[in-house]
Design a protein around this motif. Structure first.
Motif, mmCIF file in Angstrom:
data_model
loop_
_atom_site.group_PDB
_atom_site.id
_atom_site.type_symbol
_atom_site.label_atom_id
_atom_site.label_comp_id
_atom_site.label_asym_id
_atom_site.label_seq_id
_atom_site.Cartn_x
_atom_site.Cartn_y
_atom_site.Cartn_z
ATOM 1 N N TRP A 87 0.851 -1.193 0.000
ATOM 2 C CA TRP A 87 0.000 0.000 0.000
ATOM 3 C C TRP A 87 0.883 1.237 0.000
ATOM 4 O O TRP A 87 1.859 1.318 0.744
ATOM 5 C CB TRP A 87 -0.915 0.000 1.219
ATOM 6 C CG TRP A 87 -2.003 -1.013 1.103
ATOM 7 C CD1 TRP A 87 -1.956 -2.311 1.518
ATOM 8 C CD2 TRP A 87 -3.283 -0.836 0.521
ATOM 9 N NE1 TRP A 87 -3.136 -2.929 1.230
ATOM 10 C CE2 TRP A 87 -3.973 -2.057 0.625
ATOM 11 C CE3 TRP A 87 -3.926 0.236 -0.072
ATOM 12 C CZ2 TRP A 87 -5.269 -2.227 0.143
ATOM 13 C CZ3 TRP A 87 -5.215 0.069 -0.545
ATOM 14 C CH2 TRP A 87 -5.870 -1.152 -0.434
ATOM 15 N N ARG A 96 -10.019 8.195 -7.895
ATOM 16 C CA ARG A 96 -10.490 6.831 -7.640
ATOM 17 C C ARG A 96 -11.024 6.178 -8.897
ATOM 18 O O ARG A 96 -10.752 5.010 -9.168
ATOM 19 C CB ARG A 96 -11.545 6.830 -6.538
ATOM 20 C CG ARG A 96 -10.900 6.979 -5.199
ATOM 21 C CD ARG A 96 -11.785 6.990 -4.009
ATOM 22 N NE ARG A 96 -13.071 6.361 -4.087
ATOM 23 C CZ ARG A 96 -14.075 6.667 -3.289
ATOM 24 N NH1 ARG A 96 -13.925 7.612 -2.386
ATOM 25 N NH2 ARG A 96 -15.216 6.053 -3.368
ATOM 26 N N LEU A 103 -7.941 5.443 -11.233
ATOM 27 C CA LEU A 103 -7.089 4.380 -10.691
ATOM 28 C C LEU A 103 -7.775 3.019 -10.824
ATOM 29 O O LEU A 103 -7.116 2.022 -11.112
ATOM 30 C CB LEU A 103 -6.735 4.671 -9.233
ATOM 31 C CG LEU A 103 -5.723 5.789 -9.019
ATOM 32 C CD1 LEU A 103 -5.692 6.209 -7.558
ATOM 33 C CD2 LEU A 103 -4.339 5.357 -9.484
ATOM 34 N N THR A 132 -8.005 0.950 -4.240
ATOM 35 C CA THR A 132 -7.875 2.191 -3.488
ATOM 36 C C THR A 132 -8.601 2.074 -2.159
ATOM 37 O O THR A 132 -9.540 1.292 -2.019
ATOM 38 C CB THR A 132 -8.459 3.387 -4.270
ATOM 39 O OG1 THR A 132 -9.838 3.169 -4.510
ATOM 40 C CG2 THR A 132 -7.725 3.600 -5.580
ATOM 41 N N MET A 140 -10.033 4.717 0.961
ATOM 42 C CA MET A 140 -10.235 6.036 1.528
ATOM 43 C C MET A 140 -11.179 5.874 2.717
ATOM 44 O O MET A 140 -12.393 5.841 2.553
ATOM 45 C CB MET A 140 -10.836 6.986 0.496
ATOM 46 C CG MET A 140 -11.277 8.324 1.075
ATOM 47 S SD MET A 140 -9.997 9.258 1.920
ATOM 48 C CE MET A 140 -8.998 9.777 0.562
ATOM 49 N N LEU A 184 -4.935 9.568 -0.668
ATOM 50 C CA LEU A 184 -5.625 8.344 -1.043
ATOM 51 C C LEU A 184 -4.620 7.203 -1.004
ATOM 52 O O LEU A 184 -3.505 7.335 -1.515
ATOM 53 C CB LEU A 184 -6.200 8.488 -2.461
ATOM 54 C CG LEU A 184 -6.902 7.292 -3.066
ATOM 55 C CD1 LEU A 184 -8.191 7.004 -2.301
ATOM 56 C CD2 LEU A 184 -7.216 7.550 -4.536
ATOM 57 N N PHE A 198 -3.392 3.520 -2.191
ATOM 58 C CA PHE A 198 -3.593 2.611 -3.309
ATOM 59 C C PHE A 198 -2.608 1.465 -3.180
ATOM 60 O O PHE A 198 -1.564 1.580 -2.544
ATOM 61 C CB PHE A 198 -3.455 3.329 -4.652
ATOM 62 C CG PHE A 198 -2.038 3.631 -5.064
ATOM 63 C CD1 PHE A 198 -1.432 2.912 -6.081
ATOM 64 C CD2 PHE A 198 -1.314 4.636 -4.449
ATOM 65 C CE1 PHE A 198 -0.133 3.195 -6.469
ATOM 66 C CE2 PHE A 198 -0.023 4.925 -4.819
ATOM 67 C CZ PHE A 198 0.576 4.192 -5.846
ATOM 68 N N SER A 199 -2.963 0.339 -3.751
ATOM 69 C CA SER A 199 -2.101 -0.831 -3.627
ATOM 70 C C SER A 199 -1.686 -1.340 -4.987
ATOM 71 O O SER A 199 -2.396 -1.185 -5.984
ATOM 72 C CB SER A 199 -2.805 -1.933 -2.841
ATOM 73 O OG SER A 199 -3.876 -2.426 -3.598
ATOM 74 N N ALA A 213 0.429 5.778 -12.085
ATOM 75 C CA ALA A 213 -0.281 6.204 -10.876
ATOM 76 C C ALA A 213 -0.058 7.691 -10.615
ATOM 77 O O ALA A 213 -0.998 8.412 -10.266
ATOM 78 C CB ALA A 213 0.182 5.391 -9.675
#
Length: 184
Positions: A22, A36, A39, A46, A48, A73, A75-76, A87
């Motif tokens: 992450w 979001r 992505l 994601t 949040m 935010l 994200f992984s 990204a």
């Protein structure tokens, strides 16, 4: 809010927590929904976390959903999915948060697991758990929103008894655990 996007490789939620790294994105103003959406189109997961907060409005209080970390935010990515420029250049994103070495800063696994554990399916934070007598808490919803209080008893998560300072005098009130934040 946790969004499972196009990643549908049959990995369970527990396996995903172990295999994914992450990271944190800084967002442009009002760029959350745009970031979001884009992505998710790229296949990123994601997160949040949101919380309900009471705000003073013209005719009383109103409850709104606000991000726990405004402007950021989570994200992984997986090892095969690392594409930092994709990204970083996503619409709504300002930049990837980097560490002192100039590389994207990985969110520690225990913090990521903790956020995933307390976030419900709709992205809301769960109730405050493990409150002890004497803990300092902040009230985030209701008529005492923004006030600090001390826990007197925490028998059930639905009803926490607090001592609130009202006009220089400590007064006992009962508040739901979801309306509290633990202060350290």
């Amino acid at each position: 809010m946790l969004r499972w996007s196009r990643i549908s490789d049959g990995i369970s939620m527990n396996d995903r927590n172990e295999k994914l790294g992450w990271f944190v994105l800084q967002l442009k103003p009002n760029g959350l929904s745009l970031a979001r959406t884009h992505l998710a189109r790229q296949g990123f997961l994601t997160l949040m976390p949101l919380r309900e907060v009471s705000q003073h409005a013209r005719y009383g209080l109103r409850t709104v959903r606000q991000p726990l970390f405004p402007g950021y935010l989570f994200f992984s990515v997986t090892a095969r999915q690392i594409n930092w420029p994709a990204a970083a250049n996503t619409r709504g994103v300002t930049r990837i948060v980097v560490g002192t070495d100039g590389q994207p800063a990985r969110l520690p696994a225990d913090i990521a697991a903790g956020l995933l554990a307390i976030t419900t399916e709709d992205g809301m934070l769960g109730d405050v758990a493990d409150l002890q007598t004497g803990d300092q808490v902040g009230v985030v919803n209701g008529p005492f929103a923004g006030w600090m209080a001390k826990v007197v008893s925490a028998d059930t998560p639905d009803r926490i008894q607090l001592l609130v300072d009202v006009m220089g005098r400590e007064t006992a009130v009962n508040i739901a655990g979801r309306d509290l934040e633990k202060r350290y």
